[in-house]
Design a protein around this motif. Structure first.
Motif, PDB file in Angstrom:
ATOM      1  N   SER A 172       6.408  -0.491  64.133  1.00  0.00           N
ATOM      2  CA  SER A 172       6.050   1.374  64.366  1.00  0.00           C
ATOM      3  C   SER A 172       7.188   2.329  63.844  1.00  0.00           C
ATOM      4  N   THR A 208       9.502  -0.040  55.622  1.00  0.00           N
ATOM      5  CA  THR A 208       8.774   0.719  56.844  1.00  0.00           C
ATOM      6  C   THR A 208       7.478  -0.450  57.314  1.00  0.00           C
ATOM      7  N   GLY A 215       5.463   0.075  59.964  1.00  0.00           N
ATOM      8  CA  GLY A 215       3.537   0.064  59.941  1.00  0.00           C
ATOM      9  C   GLY A 215       3.569  -1.252  61.372  1.00  0.00           C
ATOM     10  N   LEU A 224       7.792   6.072  63.953  1.00  0.00           N
ATOM     11  CA  LEU A 224       6.457   6.620  63.514  1.00  0.00           C
ATOM     12  C   LEU A 224       5.827   7.213  63.968  1.00  0.00           C
ATOM     13  N   GLY A 255      -0.694   8.513  63.780  1.00  0.00           N
ATOM     14  CA  GLY A 255      -1.525   8.784  62.589  1.00  0.00           C
ATOM     15  C   GLY A 255      -1.189   7.490  61.767  1.00  0.00           C
ATOM     16  N   VAL A 256      -0.456   7.012  61.938  1.00  0.00           N
ATOM     17  CA  VAL A 256       0.760   6.096  60.545  1.00  0.00           C
ATOM     18  C   VAL A 256       1.146   4.861  60.930  1.00  0.00           C
ATOM     19  N   ARG A 257       1.390   4.881  62.087  1.00  0.00           N
ATOM     20  CA  ARG A 257       2.569   3.625  62.733  1.00  0.00           C
ATOM     21  C   ARG A 257       1.509   2.330  62.646  1.00  0.00           C
ATOM     22  N   THR A 297      -1.363   1.995  60.679  1.00  0.00           N
ATOM     23  CA  THR A 297      -2.174   2.038  60.176  1.00  0.00           C
ATOM     24  C   THR A 297      -1.686   1.909  58.152  1.00  0.00           C
ATOM     25  N   THR A 298      -0.530   2.056  58.691  1.00  0.00           N
ATOM     26  CA  THR A 298       0.577   2.264  56.784  1.00  0.00           C
ATOM     27  C   THR A 298       1.128   0.391  57.116  1.00  0.00           C
ATOM     28  N   TYR A 350       7.229  10.614  57.603  1.00  0.00           N
ATOM     29  CA  TYR A 350       5.403  10.636  58.340  1.00  0.00           C
ATOM     30  C   TYR A 350       5.569  11.660  59.146  1.00  0.00           C
TER      31      TYR A 350
END
Length: 334
Positions: free
Chosen positions: A88, A121, A123, A149, A152-154, A156-157, A194
């Motif tokens: 994250s 990143t 994720g 992050l 919304g993205v931490r 799923t990215t 992000y």
């Protein structure tokens, strides 16, 4: 970079942010492994985040030709951080001098060099190593930073690694800036972000004053890495960070003998964070699950969440024991 403390403190941030401020944040020394000592500026006892920046280590300059341990015996040369996990967050690696070899679990192999941005990143999970090679330059000086992050993205990215050897520059009257991430004076870095975020490496010539444009909705801090600055009544020197708060359209920074500093800023991060060791989450349970997955990856030679780092010769870094009590929230700033 890894947090190698044996008993890492839990850190939780919320989005509280004052208006304009002028506050000195002094770092504390942390030993990484057997060969590198860093000054940890964030998390700080008084302030745990600046925008989404949630971790700032400043190290060096170290003379790698003189590396000895506390007994005077020649030791490891420079940075020697085995594979370790992250969740994250983004790691931002920036060097002023020297070279570090980066490897990660998505298969990246790169060298961090002065003026070149390496951003990883995490994720939902990534692992990486950072090593000074035997033929690295004799001096090492740099900063390792983490960016939280958003929800919304931490998770799923996909984990990823990006390197930028040619970053945009801004020339002021008597000062020069390299834009690492985000936008400074209308110039934007290609690095992925992000949340609204700013990072820049800025040099002020001796005897000059820089009127630096800022975004009022962002909060900012400056980390001095060479010389010293005068900001109002505050005079941060080498290895010190000045927190500037939010609500400013510009700020004046003077350097009688010249100075170099990192400008860090961003929109105040509104989500609660739980930080422990190399993990960022939103709850005690998330941290426990990440630690369990990493320990299982070590036992199994990698797993879906944390593959092993190809090309690294040596053992990964085990996670320390969790505290006896559940990780609980603390405010963003005291």
């Amino acid at each position: 970079m890894s947090d190698l403390e044996r008993n890492p403190a839990e850190v939780v941030g919320t989005g509280d942010c004052e208006g304009p401020a002028l506050e000195l944040l002094e770092g504390r020394e942390v030993v990484l492994g057997r060969s590198t000592t860093v000054r940890r500026l964030l998390p700080n006892k008084n302030r745990r985040m600046v925008g989404a920046w949630c971790f700032v280590d400043h190290y060096g300059p170290d003379d790698l030709t003189q590396r000895v341990d506390s007994y005077g015996v020649p030791g490891e040369r420079g940075m020697q951080v085995p594979p370790h996990p992250h969740t994250s967050l983004q790691t931002v690696s920036w060097l002023f001098e020297g070279e570090i070899e980066h490897r990660d679990s998505v298969g990246s192999h790169a060298f961090v060099r002065p003026g070149e941005l390496n951003i990883m990143t995490a994720g939902n999970g990534i692992a990486h190593s950072e090593v000074s090679t035997p033929d690295a330059p004799p001096r090492l000086h740099g900063a390792q930073l983490w960016v939280a992050l958003p929800d919304g993205v931490r998770t799923t990215t996909p984990p990823a690694f990006n390197a930028y050897a040619d970053l945009p520059r801004v020339d002021f009257d008597g000062a020069h800036a390299t834009v690492m991430i985000g936008t400074v004076a209308g110039v934007t870095s290609p690095a992925p972000a992000y949340t609204p975020l700013v990072g820049a490496d800025i040099t002020i010539e001796p005897g000059r004053t820089l009127s630096l444009p800022l975004t009022p909705s962002n909060e900012y801090a400056v980390l001095v890495v060479e010389g010293s600055l005068t900001i109002g009544e505050l005079s941060p020197g080498f290895g010190e960070m000045a927190y500037l708060g939010a609500g400013r359209e510009s700020i004046e920074l003077s350097a009688a003998d010249g100075a170099r500093f990192l400008l860090l800023g961003g929109e105040p991060f509104e989500e609660q964070l739980v930080m422990w060791w190399n993990f960022i989450g939103r709850s005690h349970e998330e941290i426990v699950a990440a630690r369990d997955a990493w320990q299982q990856a070590i036992a199994d030679g990698g797993n879906a969440r944390f593959p092993m780092v190809p090309g690294y010769e040596g053992d990964p870094l085990p996670a320390p024991a969790l505290p006896a009590t559940a990780l609980k929230p603390r405010p963003r700033a005291r």
